[in-house]
Design a protein around this motif. Structure first.
Motif, mmCIF file in Angstrom:
data_model
loop_
_atom_site.group_PDB
_atom_site.id
_atom_site.type_symbol
_atom_site.label_atom_id
_atom_site.label_comp_id
_atom_site.label_asym_id
_atom_site.label_seq_id
_atom_site.Cartn_x
_atom_site.Cartn_y
_atom_site.Cartn_z
ATOM 1 N N LYS A 1 53.415 -2.125 95.816
ATOM 2 C CA LYS A 1 53.802 -2.860 94.621
ATOM 3 C C LYS A 1 52.744 -3.857 94.172
ATOM 4 O O LYS A 1 52.834 -4.406 93.069
ATOM 5 C CB LYS A 1 55.115 -3.606 94.881
ATOM 6 N N ASN B 1 55.630 -8.745 100.601
ATOM 7 C CA ASN B 1 54.598 -8.818 99.572
ATOM 8 C C ASN B 1 53.962 -10.201 99.602
ATOM 9 O O ASN B 1 54.679 -11.213 99.668
ATOM 10 C CB ASN B 1 55.195 -8.559 98.175
ATOM 11 N N ARG C 1 50.236 -7.996 91.134
ATOM 12 C CA ARG C 1 51.204 -6.907 90.959
ATOM 13 C C ARG C 1 50.794 -6.000 89.791
ATOM 14 O O ARG C 1 51.568 -5.138 89.377
ATOM 15 C CB ARG C 1 52.599 -7.469 90.723
ATOM 16 N N PRO D 1 50.097 -1.479 91.008
ATOM 17 C CA PRO D 1 50.939 -0.704 91.926
ATOM 18 C C PRO D 1 50.555 0.776 91.856
ATOM 19 O O PRO D 1 49.911 1.217 90.913
ATOM 20 C CB PRO D 1 52.345 -0.924 91.369
ATOM 21 N N TYR E 1 60.419 1.289 95.784
ATOM 22 C CA TYR E 1 59.123 1.938 95.675
ATOM 23 C C TYR E 1 59.168 3.131 94.724
ATOM 24 O O TYR E 1 58.152 3.500 94.135
ATOM 25 C CB TYR E 1 58.649 2.410 97.055
#
Length: 245
Positions: free
Chosen positions: A154, A64, A117, A120, A210
């Protein structure tokens, strides 16, 4: 003879990387000679990479962009650096590239945009809508709208980055695809996997946050019921455009 394209792997998991490469080859209707492979997790980009390949396609990754820098491994830093080189060349129209899922974050940050973030998406099929610019785009124009694509991420772009044109969106993640110039494309959704291939990838990442691991069977069934024909058309158009650029 036209130069081949290059799939650039950003996945540490060997099995997932091999399957993603196979999915891109199938989606683009290319054999290994037409779509070569480079594992950026384990080796930096070759010095002559932009002379050897007509274009680049970048898949997903469990990395990420929003991970704290102090927690990033040397492999993750190598991946980010190499992908930024490709993105910068494509933004300058010196090559052609398609960045997907994790890759859109690299492009967004390189362009000075924000990766957040806050957007998502659940693992599974998502409805994607073309924007007015998307309907006129060389690759996206003519695709059904809305169409279904597969997602699992995400983080995402908080807004279209400077210099980019929004091509596709949805309610959960408003930046689903954009173009920079006429040779750099980025999608949040995965255009390459069939529904069966996606469930196999889900099995590899079922304990990586996830989705709840206990929901695997339910989510897999939902994926297998989806129709994801339009993303493959997008890949084929990209491959044709990159080879002729």
């Amino acid at each position: 003879m036209p130069l081949p394209l290059l799939y650039v792997c950003a996945r540490p998991q060997v099995q997932a990387a091999a399957a993603e490469y196979a999915s891109f080859r199938e989606g683009m209707q290319r054999d290994e000679a037409g779509l070569a492979r480079h594992d950026l997790v384990r080796a930096p980009l070759p010095d002559d990479v932009f002379d050897r390949y007509a274009g680049f396609v970048v898949g997903g990754s469990p990395f990420n962009l929003t991970d704290p820098d102090a927690e990033k491994s040397d492999a993750q830093r190598q991946v980010e650096s190499g992908l930024e080189q490709i993105a910068a060349q494509a933004a300058a129209s010196a090559t052609t590239a398609l960045f997907t899922c994790y890759g859109i974050g690299v492009v967004t940050r390189m362009l000075g945009g924000e990766v957040s973030r806050a957007f998502p998406e659940d693992t599974g099929p998502a409805e994607i809508r073309l924007t007015a610019d998307g309907t006129r785009d060389a690759l996206f124009g003519g695709l059904g709208s809305p169409f279904t694509a597969l997602t699992a991420h995400k983080e995402g772009a908080a807004a279209v980055p400077p210099g980019a044109v929004l091509l596709a969106e949805n309610d959960a993640c408003p930046v689903q695809a954009y173009r920079v110039g006429d040779r750099l494309y980025a999608t949040q959704f995965h255009p390459e996997p069939t529904t069966h291939a996606f469930t196999e990838r889900m099995a590899i990442y079922r304990n990586d946050g996830y989705f709840p691991a206990e929901d695997f069977d339910r989510l897999s069934a939902r994926v297998l019921e989806a129709s994801v024909s339009e993303p493959a058309r997008l890949l084929q158009r990209f491959a044709a455009a990159a080879s002729s650029a």
